[in-house]
Design a protein around this motif. Structure first.
Motif, PDB file in Angstrom:
ATOM      1  N   ALA A   1      28.832  80.806  50.359  1.00  0.00           N
ATOM      2  CA  ALA A   1      28.547  80.738  48.922  1.00  0.00           C
ATOM      3  C   ALA A   1      27.043  80.814  48.702  1.00  0.00           C
ATOM      4  CB  ALA A   1      29.096  79.448  48.323  1.00  0.00           C
ATOM      5  N   PRO A   2      26.610  81.493  47.627  1.00  0.00           N
ATOM      6  CA  PRO A   2      25.186  81.523  47.295  1.00  0.00           C
ATOM      7  C   PRO A   2      24.818  80.268  46.513  1.00  0.00           C
ATOM      8  CG  PRO A   2      26.380  82.846  45.722  1.00  0.00           C
ATOM      9  CD  PRO A   2      27.404  82.282  46.670  1.00  0.00           C
ATOM     10  N   SER A   3      24.957  79.101  47.167  1.00  0.00           N
ATOM     11  CA  SER A   3      24.934  77.833  46.445  1.00  0.00           C
ATOM     12  C   SER A   3      23.681  76.997  46.627  1.00  0.00           C
ATOM     13  CB  SER A   3      26.151  76.986  46.859  1.00  0.00           C
ATOM     14  OG  SER A   3      26.172  76.800  48.255  1.00  0.00           O
ATOM     15  N   MET A   4      22.834  77.334  47.608  1.00  0.00           N
ATOM     16  CA  MET A   4      21.638  76.511  47.832  1.00  0.00           C
ATOM     17  C   MET A   4      20.657  77.296  48.703  1.00  0.00           C
ATOM     18  SD  MET A   4      21.881  75.217  51.211  1.00  0.00           S
ATOM     19  CE  MET A   4      22.873  76.240  52.301  1.00  0.00           C
ATOM     20  N   ASP A   5      19.424  76.741  48.846  1.00  0.00           N
ATOM     21  CA  ASP A   5      18.367  77.479  49.534  1.00  0.00           C
ATOM     22  C   ASP A   5      18.084  76.979  50.946  1.00  0.00           C
ATOM     23  OD1 ASP A   5      17.025  75.091  49.182  1.00  0.00           O
ATOM     24  OD2 ASP A   5      15.651  75.842  47.654  1.00  0.00           O
ATOM     25  N   GLY A   6      18.987  76.180  51.503  1.00  0.00           N
ATOM     26  CA  GLY A   6      18.710  75.577  52.797  1.00  0.00           C
ATOM     27  C   GLY A   6      19.144  76.380  54.004  1.00  0.00           C
TER      28      GLY A   6
ATOM     29  N   ALA B   1      25.747  76.534  41.079  1.00  0.00           N
ATOM     30  CA  ALA B   1      24.845  75.668  41.839  1.00  0.00           C
ATOM     31  C   ALA B   1      23.699  76.471  42.443  1.00  0.00           C
ATOM     32  CB  ALA B   1      25.614  74.931  42.937  1.00  0.00           C
ATOM     33  N   GLY B   2      24.016  77.652  42.992  1.00  0.00           N
ATOM     34  CA  GLY B   2      22.964  78.504  43.538  1.00  0.00           C
ATOM     35  C   GLY B   2      21.979  78.915  42.478  1.00  0.00           C
ATOM     36  N   PHE B   3      22.509  79.242  41.297  1.00  0.00           N
ATOM     37  CA  PHE B   3      21.618  79.621  40.199  1.00  0.00           C
ATOM     38  C   PHE B   3      20.755  78.431  39.785  1.00  0.00           C
ATOM     39  CE2 PHE B   3      20.534  80.089  35.708  1.00  0.00           C
ATOM     40  CZ  PHE B   3      19.867  81.308  35.753  1.00  0.00           C
ATOM     41  N   GLY B   4      21.345  77.245  39.719  1.00  0.00           N
ATOM     42  CA  GLY B   4      20.580  76.055  39.368  1.00  0.00           C
ATOM     43  C   GLY B   4      19.477  75.776  40.357  1.00  0.00           C
TER      44      GLY B   4
ATOM     45  N   LEU C   1      25.558  88.004  37.157  1.00  0.00           N
ATOM     46  CA  LEU C   1      25.959  86.899  38.023  1.00  0.00           C
ATOM     47  C   LEU C   1      27.187  86.193  37.449  1.00  0.00           C
ATOM     48  CD1 LEU C   1      25.115  85.426  40.592  1.00  0.00           C
ATOM     49  CD2 LEU C   1      23.745  83.896  39.181  1.00  0.00           C
ATOM     50  N   ALA C   2      27.196  86.015  36.143  1.00  0.00           N
ATOM     51  CA  ALA C   2      28.340  85.381  35.492  1.00  0.00           C
ATOM     52  C   ALA C   2      29.615  86.204  35.690  1.00  0.00           C
ATOM     53  CB  ALA C   2      28.066  85.197  34.001  1.00  0.00           C
TER      54      ALA C   2
ATOM     55  N   VAL D   1      24.975  88.937  42.818  1.00  0.00           N
ATOM     56  CA  VAL D   1      25.232  87.950  43.875  1.00  0.00           C
ATOM     57  C   VAL D   1      24.271  88.178  45.035  1.00  0.00           C
ATOM     58  CG1 VAL D   1      26.912  87.147  45.574  1.00  0.00           C
ATOM     59  CG2 VAL D   1      27.630  87.592  43.225  1.00  0.00           C
ATOM     60  N   LEU D   2      24.008  89.445  45.375  1.00  0.00           N
ATOM     61  CA  LEU D   2      23.062  89.748  46.444  1.00  0.00           C
ATOM     62  C   LEU D   2      21.668  89.243  46.093  1.00  0.00           C
ATOM     63  CD1 LEU D   2      22.360  91.086  49.140  1.00  0.00           C
ATOM     64  CD2 LEU D   2      22.008  93.231  47.904  1.00  0.00           C
ATOM     65  N   TYR D   3      21.228  89.481  44.868  1.00  0.00           N
ATOM     66  CA  TYR D   3      19.904  89.007  44.458  1.00  0.00           C
ATOM     67  C   TYR D   3      19.826  87.490  44.514  1.00  0.00           C
ATOM     68  CZ  TYR D   3      18.684  93.706  42.838  1.00  0.00           C
ATOM     69  OH  TYR D   3      18.397  95.054  42.766  1.00  0.00           O
ATOM     70  N   LEU D   4      20.941  86.824  44.189  1.00  0.00           N
ATOM     71  CA  LEU D   4      20.936  85.363  44.226  1.00  0.00           C
ATOM     72  C   LEU D   4      20.799  84.852  45.654  1.00  0.00           C
ATOM     73  CD1 LEU D   4      21.211  82.631  42.831  1.00  0.00           C
ATOM     74  CD2 LEU D   4      23.704  82.871  42.970  1.00  0.00           C
ATOM     75  N   ILE D   5      21.596  85.364  46.582  1.00  0.00           N
ATOM     76  CA  ILE D   5      21.508  84.880  47.962  1.00  0.00           C
ATOM     77  C   ILE D   5      20.179  85.288  48.589  1.00  0.00           C
ATOM     78  CG2 ILE D   5      22.707  86.863  49.003  1.00  0.00           C
ATOM     79  CD1 ILE D   5      22.917  83.134  50.083  1.00  0.00           C
ATOM     80  N   GLU D   6      19.652  86.453  48.202  1.00  0.00           N
ATOM     81  CA  GLU D   6      18.338  86.851  48.700  1.00  0.00           C
ATOM     82  C   GLU D   6      17.258  85.891  48.204  1.00  0.00           C
ATOM     83  OE1 GLU D   6      18.596  91.684  49.472  1.00  0.00           O
ATOM     84  OE2 GLU D   6      17.544  90.920  47.707  1.00  0.00           O
TER      85      GLU D   6
END
Length: 392
Positions: free
Chosen positions: A143-148, A190-193, A238-239, A246-251
């Motif tokens: 999931a593209p949910s966090m930056d860790g 969550a990833g967007f947040g 994204l919505a 989604v790719l831009y978010l995970i990137e």
């Protein structure tokens, strides 16, 4: 100099360059693979460890979403892999000492590679164990949910308190948008947040530079801002779970991790908005309650911190003040991905909220807008005003 600004995402894992900030930056992630239909590349990433044994860690949700296919790919190529599926029941997996111990007990003595299949909790558990055992790890993002994913810290729960332990960078990161765009909507929000929180995190870092003389790297700031812009330019996509968005978010999440890795600190990704999030989370866990996803809490905290920047503008150097986003803009962006905006939406009561504004600066030894408000004797006034606005 600053060659990383010309590199593709896949080339950033092995970045090694002299930076215009005056420091030498280096990363050591061997494989960083992001894109559509790339899950099968797990066999290529794991190739140096094919003699095994390999331990794959997932939970019941991530196993069904992705882990089963990862296991099939590896077994079809003859990799000696053992699968450990952790149980989180109907809630998120809490990465505490019990879960860490369970994974360690399932590791064979000669384990050559750990593969985590999941997002926040799975990533942190496997990362921490890798750092203590010396066994390399690969994370397969579900999931593209966090930056860790490419950060070298591992936030875990120890005796009910959230502690960020020094850990290690992954050997490889694999993120397939075909997998991640099917993640639960809450995890995408969550990833967007978490990405939105970079707006206030960067403002906090600039504030610390101006007031405290803290080290600051414009190259890493540029890296994060470029990635952030792509996400914000594709909010509506994204919505709708569009591949490109989604790719831009995970990137963006991973590029923020790259920036942290290059610097050895989490400044580009984490400021006062994370302090509020961690404060809320620790309170929830201490009371045995579901703490909500990290990025959801960061997203809610971001416009609140933006509001505090606005209330403190007379005390902020002009350059730093310009960096801070506007509360209304942050709230509108969260609304566009249907993410929670009001702390009441996730069960944060009036008393907890009030205490978090007063005491949130204590969560981490890091200068922020909260610390400035404390220094200037304004924090109680700000807490009163915010609590009245939100809770009435």
């Amino acid at each position: 100099m600053d060659e990383i600004l010309k590199a593709s995402v896949g080339e950033m894992g092995l970045a090694d360059f002299d930076c215009s900030c005056g420091r030498h930056h280096k990363m050591n992630i061997q494989k960083l693979v992001m894109g559509k239909g790339v899950l099968h590349q797990i066999t290529e990433i794991a190739q140096p460890f094919r003699e095994g044994p390999i331990l794959m860690v997932s939970d019941q949700n991530t196993y069904q979403a992705t882990g089963k296919r990862v296991l099939e790919y590896l077994e079809s190529y003859g990799f000696p892999v053992k699968s450990l599926m952790l149980q989180s029941k109907d809630q998120i997996l809490i990465p505490n000492e019990g879960i860490v111990g369970k994974v360690l007990l399932h590791m064979e003595k000669e384990t050559k590679l750990l593969i985590g299949v999941g997002s926040g909790s799975i990533n942190d558990i496997v990362k921490y164990i890798s750092s203590r055992t010396g066994v390399p790890y690969v994370i397969v993002c579900t999931a593209p949910s966090m930056d860790g994913y490419v950060a070298d810290g591992a936030p875990l729960i120890l005796e009910g308190k959230k502690i960020s332990f020094p850990a290690t960078l992954p050997y490889g990161v694999l993120g397939d948008t075909d997998v991640m765009r099917h993640a639960p909507e809450r995890m995408i929000q969550a990833g967007f947040g978490d990405v939105l929180g970079k707006l206030t995190a960067l403002a906090d870092w600039n504030l610390a530079r101006k007031i405290q003389g803290e080290y600051y790297c414009q190259t890493c700031v540029t890296l994060v801002k470029r990635a952030l812009k792509k996400v914000l330019d594709h909010v509506d996509g994204l919505a709708k779970r569009e591949d490109e968005a989604v790719l831009y978010l995970i990137e963006a999440l991973n590029l923020t991790g790259v920036a942290m890795g290059l610097l050895g600190i989490s400044r580009p990704a984490s400021g006062a908005e994370h302090m509020l999030s961690h404060y809320w989370e620790m309170d929830f866990i201490a009371r045995g309650k579901f703490p909500e996803l990290h990025g959801i809490k960061v997203g809610i905290a971001t416009p609140i911190i933006a509001d505090i920047f606005d209330q403190m503008k007379e005390y902020i150097p002009e350059d730093a003040a310009k960096e801070a986003p506007k509360r209304e803009i942050c709230e509108k962006l969260l609304h566009r991905v249907h993410a929670p905006v009001d702390p009441k939406e996730i069960g944060i009561g009036k008393d907890l909220f009030y205490r978090s504004i007063l005491e949130g600066y204590q969560v981490r030894n890091r200068y922020s807008i909260l610390a400035l408000a404390v220094e200037k004797g304004k924090i109680r006034e700000i807490a009163d005003r915010l609590t009245e606005r939100i809770y009435g």
